[in-house]
Write an enzyme that holds these catalytic residues in place. Structure first.
Site, short mmCIF file in Angstrom:
data_model
loop_
_atom_site.label_atom_id
_atom_site.label_comp_id
_atom_site.label_asym_id
_atom_site.label_seq_id
_atom_site.Cartn_x
_atom_site.Cartn_y
_atom_site.Cartn_z
N ASN A 10 36.49 -16.62 53.73
CA ASN A 10 37.21 -17.07 55.21
C ASN A 10 36.92 -18.64 54.86
O ASN A 10 36.00 -19.27 55.00
CB ASN A 10 36.11 -16.71 56.39
CG ASN A 10 36.65 -17.35 57.45
OD1 ASN A 10 37.66 -17.93 57.58
ND2 ASN A 10 36.13 -17.02 58.65
N ARG A 87 40.84 -13.94 54.90
CA ARG A 87 40.84 -14.09 56.35
C ARG A 87 41.95 -15.14 56.76
O ARG A 87 41.59 -16.39 56.21
CB ARG A 87 39.61 -14.53 57.19
CG ARG A 87 39.86 -14.40 58.69
CD ARG A 87 38.67 -14.98 59.27
NE ARG A 87 38.94 -15.15 60.87
CZ ARG A 87 38.40 -15.96 61.62
NH1 ARG A 87 37.77 -16.93 61.16
NH2 ARG A 87 38.89 -16.37 63.03
N HIS A 176 41.10 -12.65 67.03
CA HIS A 176 39.67 -11.53 66.91
C HIS A 176 40.35 -10.12 66.59
O HIS A 176 39.58 -9.14 66.97
CB HIS A 176 38.97 -11.73 68.29
CG HIS A 176 38.17 -12.87 68.49
ND1 HIS A 176 38.09 -13.43 69.90
CD2 HIS A 176 37.48 -13.74 67.71
CE1 HIS A 176 37.18 -14.40 69.82
NE2 HIS A 176 37.00 -14.91 68.34
N ARG A 237 35.34 -23.90 74.52
CA ARG A 237 36.52 -23.75 75.05
C ARG A 237 36.79 -23.47 76.61
O ARG A 237 36.02 -22.42 76.94
CB ARG A 237 37.49 -22.85 74.37
CG ARG A 237 37.88 -23.25 73.03
CD ARG A 237 38.69 -22.31 72.08
NE ARG A 237 38.01 -22.29 70.82
CZ ARG A 237 37.88 -21.15 70.14
NH1 ARG A 237 38.43 -19.89 70.71
NH2 ARG A 237 37.58 -21.28 68.92
N GLU A 381 33.06 -8.21 60.88
CA GLU A 381 34.51 -8.63 60.32
C GLU A 381 34.83 -8.60 58.92
O GLU A 381 35.94 -8.16 58.44
CB GLU A 381 34.79 -10.03 61.16
CG GLU A 381 35.05 -9.89 62.62
CD GLU A 381 35.03 -11.30 63.30
OE1 GLU A 381 36.16 -11.63 63.58
OE2 GLU A 381 33.98 -11.84 63.50
#
Ligand code: ADP
Length: 395
Positions: A10, A87, A176, A237, A381
């Site tokens: 990733n 990813r 996600h 966020r 993940e």
């Protein structure tokens, strides 16, 4: 055939997270992080059999860091590395599933970069470096957005002029996806329900947070949109705000676009509300000591999360369970309890003893007897990316 090994990568703009996943083992044999790439302080840290190690790599770029990481992974895998799963954040409308990497998929990822200008170019750095180092190994891109390509049009379109969608790809994509996919499949396994005949609500609560409605193994709606800013409150966020906020801040404070985007992405959410931290653990401790900002941040987080889950329920024919996952979802009994308390109209209620004890990687049900299922399912993940890579190896 011996169990196969996949290296999962990733890449960020100055970092590379990596993990070696064996198809028969839940936990990675080796995982780590190369960080501050491109600077004199570049270094790589990794963990293997509970031992932590690190190595300074002054001024290493992505390729130099991967040149260290790949042999480590090869050795750990006993020389049996079967593929690399990368990813990739944004697959636009082009990628509806994981894809083998070749010239045309790389070009399509590059063409999608305007939708994820910070992420896709960084992901490509890792892809190109890994292909140069290991040209004969199969390499696969797994997209955060692909799982949500099953959203119906009424869920993915904004109420904006059609040309913005048709000519510029302005629509809801969702993110996600690997996590939502992994935990909903795991929840189906745990409860003995067939994936293709089950309906789930998922709350993925990490530094980024999103909700998802999943029917028969397919995403039907999700809270993030064109970008990962839309939806629920996150660490830094804002989640949803009035779309007129940009104009209001420009007119009244003279802020430019960069200032407004930075504020919404980096200084809002839990951090902005609390004035203290983006980290839920710190906020829970501060709330215990009576910190007003931390208390408010937690209240807003849970109320807005519950509102989003109630909205997602519109996409379900029935509710087989609500799943909590991500660092907050897997560990915070407080957040789960406060969120579910806003969902009594869905008849949800927790067994508070089960809720309190289902933390730190424990999976299981936490609902009160006689109420709809609520579960904690730790996400993985890296494993989902490895499984997607293996599926393409088999194809
Ligand atoms: P990322 O999205 O970066 O993968 P994680 O899934 O690791 O993030 O989630 C990080 C969040 O989980 C942080 O807000 C952290 O405080 C929170 N968290 C981790 N452990 C706990 C805990 N025991 N109680 C409350 N929050 C926790």
């Amino acid at each position: 055939m011996p169990a196969r090994n996949i290296l999962v990568i990733n890449c960020g703009s100055s970092s590379i997270k990596f993990a070696l996943v064996n198809e028969d083992h839940e936990h990675s044999a080796i995982s780590g992080l190369a960080e501050r790439l491109g600077s004199p302080d570049a270094q790589v840290h990794w963990q293997q059999d509970g031992n932590k190690q690190s190595l300074m790599l002054p001024n290493a770029d992505h390729r130099a860091a991967l040149a260290q990481v790949l042999p480590l992974a090869q050795t750990t895998a006993g020389g049996q590395l079967h593929g690399i799963g990368h990813r990739v954040v944004h697959g636009g409308e082009y990628f509806t599933a994981a894809s083998k990497l070749d010239h045309s998929t790389i070009a399509a990822i590059r063409a999608t970069a305007p939708l994820a200008p910070l992420h896709n170019p960084a992901n490509l750095l890792g892809i190109e470096a890994a292909i140069k180092l290991f040209p004969n190994l199969i390499q696969v891109a797994v997209f955060d957005t692909a799982f949500h390509q099953t959203l119906p049009e009424h869920a993915y379109r904004y109420a904006l002029p059609e040309s913005l969608y048709r000519d510029h790809g302005v629509r809801r994509y969702g993110f996600h996806g690997t996590s939502h996919c992994f935990v909903s499949q795991r929840a189906a396994e745990m409860t003995g329900l067939p994936v293709n005949a089950s309906s789930w609500l998922v709350a993925h609560l990490g530094n980024g947070c999103s909700t998802c409605a999943i029917v028969n193994g397919q995403s039907r709606d999700t809270s993030m949109g064109l970008t990962p800013l839309e939806g629920v409150v996150m660490g830094t966020r804002s989640g949803d705000v009035d779309p007129n906020l940009h104009g209001h801040l420009a007119r009244t404070l003279g802020w430019d676009l960069q200032q407004i985007e930075d504020m919404l992405n980096k200084n809002s959410g839990l951090l902005g509300l609390s004035g203290l931290s983006n980290d839920m653990r710190s906020l829970e401790q501060a709330r215990e000591q009576g910190h007003a900002g931390a208390t408010l941040a937690i209240e807003v987080f849970c109320y807005r999360l519950a509102k989003s889950l109630a909205a997602m329920s519109c996409a379900l024919p029935q509710l087989d369970g609500l799943i909590f996952t991500g660092g907050i979802g897997e560990n915070s009994a407080l957040i789960r309890s406060k969120t579910v308390a806003h969902l009594t109209l869905l008849n949800l209620a927790l067994d508070e003893l089960a809720n309190a004890s289902t933390v730190r990687g424990v999976a299981g049900p936490i609902h009160a007897h006689g109420h709809p299922r609520v579960m904690v399912v730790p996400t993985n993940e890296e494993r989902q990316i490895a499984l997607d890579t293996l599926a393409l190896l088999d194809a």
